[in-house]
Scaffold this active site. Sequence first.
Site, PDB file in Angstrom:
ATOM      1  N   ILE A 141      36.776  38.461  37.474  1.00  0.00           N
ATOM      2  CA  ILE A 141      37.546  37.870  38.564  1.00  0.00           C
ATOM      3  C   ILE A 141      38.218  36.595  38.060  1.00  0.00           C
ATOM      4  CG2 ILE A 141      35.647  36.478  39.531  1.00  0.00           C
ATOM      5  CD1 ILE A 141      36.786  37.425  42.357  1.00  0.00           C
ATOM      6  N   CYS A 142      39.364  36.280  38.649  1.00  0.00           N
ATOM      7  CA  CYS A 142      40.070  35.030  38.352  1.00  0.00           C
ATOM      8  C   CYS A 142      40.646  34.511  39.668  1.00  0.00           C
ATOM      9  CB  CYS A 142      41.145  35.251  37.290  1.00  0.00           C
ATOM     10  SG  CYS A 142      42.489  36.338  37.820  1.00  0.00           S
ATOM     11  N   ARG A 143      41.696  33.756  39.625  1.00  0.00           N
ATOM     12  CA  ARG A 143      42.290  33.211  40.839  1.00  0.00           C
ATOM     13  C   ARG A 143      43.048  34.269  41.630  1.00  0.00           C
ATOM     14  NH1 ARG A 143      46.799  31.971  42.273  1.00  0.00           N
ATOM     15  NH2 ARG A 143      47.969  30.230  42.956  1.00  0.00           N
TER      16      ARG A 143
END
Length: 147
Positions: free
Chosen positions: A105-107
Amino acid sequence: MHRSLGLLGVLLLQAGCALAQPFPTATPSTAQARGVSTVRTATVSTVTVQKASQMLQADASLRLVDVRNPDEFAETRIARAELLPLPELEKWAPKLDPRKPVVLICRSGRRSGVAAETLVKRGFASVVSVEGGMLAWEAAGLPVVRP
């Protein structure tokens, strides 16, 4: 090969063909036990934040990797996520078990997608990128940790 291409042309042609092929990853099977070689091509999967949340709840051993920068991670994160920033992927990727599933996951989903593709190319069998990242996670009202 064609003589008119020259050595450089042939090398470029071969390199282009090699790059066009999927990155194979070996998977153990009964066929291999019998001496028959089998190869499977791993792909990057994307899942919604709802599906990612369900997966994480169903399997406590599933590894959740946050590939954002440390300052982003410090602002808000998922409780069980571990921070392994994308710019440091070459350093941390060898420390992961390529046979075990990884959820990234990231932004917004872009960096986790890049990390996922890189891990698949390195031979990881099961890599999932969370679509929409932390922005979608928070928008869906899923739990986060804040300082």
